[in-house]
Write a protein that holds these residues in place. Sequence first.
Motif, PDB file in Angstrom:
ATOM      1  N   ARG A 192      -7.609 -11.375   4.488  1.00  0.00           N
ATOM      2  CA  ARG A 192      -7.967 -11.351   5.897  1.00  0.00           C
ATOM      3  C   ARG A 192      -7.627  -9.980   6.446  1.00  0.00           C
ATOM      4  O   ARG A 192      -6.938  -9.210   5.792  1.00  0.00           O
ATOM      5  CB  ARG A 192      -7.179 -12.423   6.648  1.00  0.00           C
ATOM      6  CG  ARG A 192      -7.488 -13.838   6.228  1.00  0.00           C
ATOM      7  CD  ARG A 192      -6.471 -14.789   6.799  1.00  0.00           C
ATOM      8  NE  ARG A 192      -5.165 -14.574   6.211  1.00  0.00           N
ATOM      9  CZ  ARG A 192      -4.047 -15.098   6.695  1.00  0.00           C
ATOM     10  NH1 ARG A 192      -4.077 -15.837   7.777  1.00  0.00           N
ATOM     11  NH2 ARG A 192      -2.899 -14.876   6.109  1.00  0.00           N
ATOM     12  N   PRO A 193      -8.080  -9.654   7.640  1.00  0.00           N
ATOM     13  CA  PRO A 193      -7.753  -8.337   8.199  1.00  0.00           C
ATOM     14  C   PRO A 193      -6.330  -8.277   8.732  1.00  0.00           C
ATOM     15  O   PRO A 193      -6.103  -8.025   9.906  1.00  0.00           O
ATOM     16  CB  PRO A 193      -8.781  -8.188   9.310  1.00  0.00           C
ATOM     17  CG  PRO A 193      -9.043  -9.586   9.755  1.00  0.00           C
ATOM     18  CD  PRO A 193      -8.993 -10.418   8.488  1.00  0.00           C
ATOM     19  N   ASP A 194      -5.380  -8.529   7.859  1.00  0.00           N
ATOM     20  CA  ASP A 194      -3.993  -8.534   8.286  1.00  0.00           C
ATOM     21  C   ASP A 194      -3.518  -7.140   8.628  1.00  0.00           C
ATOM     22  O   ASP A 194      -3.965  -6.151   8.045  1.00  0.00           O
ATOM     23  CB  ASP A 194      -3.112  -9.116   7.176  1.00  0.00           C
ATOM     24  CG  ASP A 194      -3.287 -10.622   7.060  1.00  0.00           C
ATOM     25  OD1 ASP A 194      -3.121 -11.131   5.943  1.00  0.00           O
ATOM     26  OD2 ASP A 194      -3.598 -11.273   8.071  1.00  0.00           O
ATOM     27  N   THR A 195      -2.577  -7.084   9.539  1.00  0.00           N
ATOM     28  CA  THR A 195      -2.022  -5.810   9.964  1.00  0.00           C
ATOM     29  C   THR A 195      -1.131  -5.245   8.867  1.00  0.00           C
ATOM     30  O   THR A 195      -0.334  -5.965   8.269  1.00  0.00           O
ATOM     31  CB  THR A 195      -1.201  -6.004  11.244  1.00  0.00           C
ATOM     32  OG1 THR A 195      -2.051  -6.520  12.258  1.00  0.00           O
ATOM     33  CG2 THR A 195      -0.585  -4.689  11.701  1.00  0.00           C
ATOM     34  N   GLN A 196      -1.272  -3.975   8.601  1.00  0.00           N
ATOM     35  CA  GLN A 196      -0.386  -3.278   7.684  1.00  0.00           C
ATOM     36  C   GLN A 196       0.797  -2.733   8.481  1.00  0.00           C
ATOM     37  O   GLN A 196       0.602  -2.028   9.471  1.00  0.00           O
ATOM     38  CB  GLN A 196      -1.138  -2.140   6.977  1.00  0.00           C
ATOM     39  CG  GLN A 196      -2.247  -2.652   6.071  1.00  0.00           C
ATOM     40  CD  GLN A 196      -2.979  -1.551   5.351  1.00  0.00           C
ATOM     41  OE1 GLN A 196      -2.467  -0.447   5.134  1.00  0.00           O
ATOM     42  NE2 GLN A 196      -4.223  -1.837   4.966  1.00  0.00           N
ATOM     43  N   TYR A 197       1.985  -3.039   8.022  1.00  0.00           N
ATOM     44  CA  TYR A 197       3.212  -2.572   8.666  1.00  0.00           C
ATOM     45  C   TYR A 197       3.831  -1.497   7.783  1.00  0.00           C
ATOM     46  O   TYR A 197       4.020  -1.704   6.591  1.00  0.00           O
ATOM     47  CB  TYR A 197       4.187  -3.734   8.892  1.00  0.00           C
ATOM     48  CG  TYR A 197       3.661  -4.734   9.888  1.00  0.00           C
ATOM     49  CD1 TYR A 197       2.963  -5.858   9.470  1.00  0.00           C
ATOM     50  CD2 TYR A 197       3.834  -4.519  11.250  1.00  0.00           C
ATOM     51  CE1 TYR A 197       2.450  -6.765  10.387  1.00  0.00           C
ATOM     52  CE2 TYR A 197       3.328  -5.429  12.181  1.00  0.00           C
ATOM     53  CZ  TYR A 197       2.635  -6.539  11.738  1.00  0.00           C
ATOM     54  OH  TYR A 197       2.121  -7.427  12.657  1.00  0.00           O
ATOM     55  N   PHE A 198       4.173  -0.390   8.421  1.00  0.00           N
ATOM     56  CA  PHE A 198       4.596   0.787   7.674  1.00  0.00           C
ATOM     57  C   PHE A 198       6.107   0.964   7.668  1.00  0.00           C
ATOM     58  O   PHE A 198       6.800   0.631   8.633  1.00  0.00           O
ATOM     59  CB  PHE A 198       3.956   2.045   8.278  1.00  0.00           C
ATOM     60  CG  PHE A 198       2.505   2.204   7.930  1.00  0.00           C
ATOM     61  CD1 PHE A 198       1.537   1.476   8.588  1.00  0.00           C
ATOM     62  CD2 PHE A 198       2.117   3.082   6.925  1.00  0.00           C
ATOM     63  CE1 PHE A 198       0.192   1.605   8.256  1.00  0.00           C
ATOM     64  CE2 PHE A 198       0.772   3.226   6.593  1.00  0.00           C
ATOM     65  CZ  PHE A 198      -0.179   2.497   7.253  1.00  0.00           C
ATOM     66  N   GLY A 199       6.589   1.529   6.578  1.00  0.00           N
ATOM     67  CA  GLY A 199       7.970   1.958   6.488  1.00  0.00           C
ATOM     68  C   GLY A 199       8.148   3.337   7.103  1.00  0.00           C
ATOM     69  O   GLY A 199       7.175   3.961   7.542  1.00  0.00           O
ATOM     70  N   TYR A 214       0.844  -1.194   0.000  1.00  0.00           N
ATOM     71  CA  TYR A 214       0.000   0.000   0.000  1.00  0.00           C
ATOM     72  C   TYR A 214       0.879   1.244   0.000  1.00  0.00           C
ATOM     73  O   TYR A 214       1.942   1.263   0.615  1.00  0.00           O
ATOM     74  CB  TYR A 214      -0.864   0.063   1.269  1.00  0.00           C
ATOM     75  CG  TYR A 214      -1.573  -1.218   1.634  1.00  0.00           C
ATOM     76  CD1 TYR A 214      -0.891  -2.268   2.229  1.00  0.00           C
ATOM     77  CD2 TYR A 214      -2.934  -1.367   1.399  1.00  0.00           C
ATOM     78  CE1 TYR A 214      -1.539  -3.450   2.580  1.00  0.00           C
ATOM     79  CE2 TYR A 214      -3.594  -2.536   1.749  1.00  0.00           C
ATOM     80  CZ  TYR A 214      -2.882  -3.570   2.342  1.00  0.00           C
ATOM     81  OH  TYR A 214      -3.530  -4.731   2.686  1.00  0.00           O
ATOM     82  N   TYR A 266       0.432   5.369   1.029  1.00  0.00           N
ATOM     83  CA  TYR A 266      -0.361   6.424   1.652  1.00  0.00           C
ATOM     84  C   TYR A 266       0.437   7.718   1.601  1.00  0.00           C
ATOM     85  O   TYR A 266       1.657   7.715   1.472  1.00  0.00           O
ATOM     86  CB  TYR A 266      -0.657   6.106   3.126  1.00  0.00           C
ATOM     87  CG  TYR A 266      -1.557   4.918   3.370  1.00  0.00           C
ATOM     88  CD1 TYR A 266      -1.040   3.630   3.421  1.00  0.00           C
ATOM     89  CD2 TYR A 266      -2.922   5.082   3.578  1.00  0.00           C
ATOM     90  CE1 TYR A 266      -1.855   2.529   3.658  1.00  0.00           C
ATOM     91  CE2 TYR A 266      -3.757   4.001   3.827  1.00  0.00           C
ATOM     92  CZ  TYR A 266      -3.216   2.723   3.871  1.00  0.00           C
ATOM     93  OH  TYR A 266      -4.035   1.640   4.122  1.00  0.00           O
ATOM     94  N   TYR A 319      -3.059   0.445  -3.939  1.00  0.00           N
ATOM     95  CA  TYR A 319      -2.898  -0.845  -3.271  1.00  0.00           C
ATOM     96  C   TYR A 319      -2.617  -1.930  -4.305  1.00  0.00           C
ATOM     97  O   TYR A 319      -3.252  -1.977  -5.351  1.00  0.00           O
ATOM     98  CB  TYR A 319      -4.176  -1.132  -2.480  1.00  0.00           C
ATOM     99  CG  TYR A 319      -4.503  -2.581  -2.277  1.00  0.00           C
ATOM    100  CD1 TYR A 319      -5.532  -3.181  -2.994  1.00  0.00           C
ATOM    101  CD2 TYR A 319      -3.800  -3.343  -1.356  1.00  0.00           C
ATOM    102  CE1 TYR A 319      -5.845  -4.508  -2.807  1.00  0.00           C
ATOM    103  CE2 TYR A 319      -4.117  -4.669  -1.162  1.00  0.00           C
ATOM    104  CZ  TYR A 319      -5.134  -5.258  -1.889  1.00  0.00           C
ATOM    105  OH  TYR A 319      -5.440  -6.585  -1.690  1.00  0.00           O
ATOM    106  N   SER A 332      -4.398  -9.774   1.572  1.00  0.00           N
ATOM    107  CA  SER A 332      -5.529  -8.864   1.717  1.00  0.00           C
ATOM    108  C   SER A 332      -6.810  -9.615   1.985  1.00  0.00           C
ATOM    109  O   SER A 332      -7.858  -9.027   2.177  1.00  0.00           O
ATOM    110  CB  SER A 332      -5.699  -8.040   0.452  1.00  0.00           C
ATOM    111  OG  SER A 332      -5.994  -8.904  -0.624  1.00  0.00           O
ATOM    112  N   PHE A 372      -5.079   7.313   1.603  1.00  0.00           N
ATOM    113  CA  PHE A 372      -4.761   6.142   0.795  1.00  0.00           C
ATOM    114  C   PHE A 372      -4.493   6.573  -0.641  1.00  0.00           C
ATOM    115  O   PHE A 372      -5.209   7.414  -1.192  1.00  0.00           O
ATOM    116  CB  PHE A 372      -5.940   5.170   0.841  1.00  0.00           C
ATOM    117  CG  PHE A 372      -5.907   4.106  -0.200  1.00  0.00           C
ATOM    118  CD1 PHE A 372      -6.646   4.222  -1.364  1.00  0.00           C
ATOM    119  CD2 PHE A 372      -5.139   2.969  -0.024  1.00  0.00           C
ATOM    120  CE1 PHE A 372      -6.627   3.235  -2.336  1.00  0.00           C
ATOM    121  CE2 PHE A 372      -5.113   1.968  -0.989  1.00  0.00           C
ATOM    122  CZ  PHE A 372      -5.855   2.106  -2.144  1.00  0.00           C
ATOM    123  N   LEU A 386       4.174   7.296   2.635  1.00  0.00           N
ATOM    124  CA  LEU A 386       4.361   6.101   3.458  1.00  0.00           C
ATOM    125  C   LEU A 386       3.962   4.855   2.676  1.00  0.00           C
ATOM    126  O   LEU A 386       2.927   4.841   2.004  1.00  0.00           O
ATOM    127  CB  LEU A 386       3.504   6.187   4.722  1.00  0.00           C
ATOM    128  CG  LEU A 386       3.896   7.280   5.728  1.00  0.00           C
ATOM    129  CD1 LEU A 386       2.796   7.460   6.763  1.00  0.00           C
ATOM    130  CD2 LEU A 386       5.199   6.923   6.415  1.00  0.00           C
TER     131      LEU A 386
END
Lengths: 115, 115
Positions: B100-107, B33, B35, B48, B98, B45, B91
């Motif tokens: 499942r409601p997986d956690t998005q990890y950010f740079g 993703y 942002y 994706y 995608s 957003f 970001l």
Amino acid sequence: AQSVAQPEDQVNVAEGNPLTVKCTYSVSGNPYLFWYVQYPNRGLQFLLKYITGDNLVKGSYGFEAEFNKSQTSFHLKKPSALVSDSALYFCAVRDWGEGNNRLAFGKGNQVVVIP
Amino acid sequence: GAGVSQSPSNKVTEKGKDVELRCDPISGHTALYWYRQSLGQGLEFLIYFQGNSAPDKSGLPSDRFSAERTGGSVSTLTIQRTQQEDSAVYLCASSLSSGRPDTQYFGPGTRLTVL
């Protein structure tokens, strides 16, 4: 459309006191809810999430959040704030039924923990 | 393990120039993703990617913005003919999938300044 409101711009709290950061959401279906924290000049760090099940979710660094469906809220809490908790906190939501994968973020709350 | 990495960390450019921002997701994450974080707009957003599926470009603010993801891994966000309003922190995030409601990890983000 999904949206998040974080009504306070800044939350000031004395070190050792309880910390609460408020979040309310709006979705057409069922929500997935997330809290992230951002330290200066850093990316977003995941704290915790609510998917289903127990309304009280425990996360990193002693934080927890309570999902309240009737009030459409997901407030972040910490029993005893530390100076190092001073940062920008973001609440985010994703709608189960939307079929998209984007997160809708609130505008963020600046937390200042006073020594 | 290694988190999401982004380069450059800072980019200063002149109005009208093109820029490329790079994102390296967490190994094994199929969803990616982009942002944008700006003072007036909060976190928005942009786009994706999920595996080999067509990307969701619905958040791109204009046709000057484009992104690609090569080999299902590294992604590049390109902004053509940059404008001052493009100044923001960009970001990148990744998640396992995608479905499942997986956690998005950010740079850590790329701070873009357009003069």
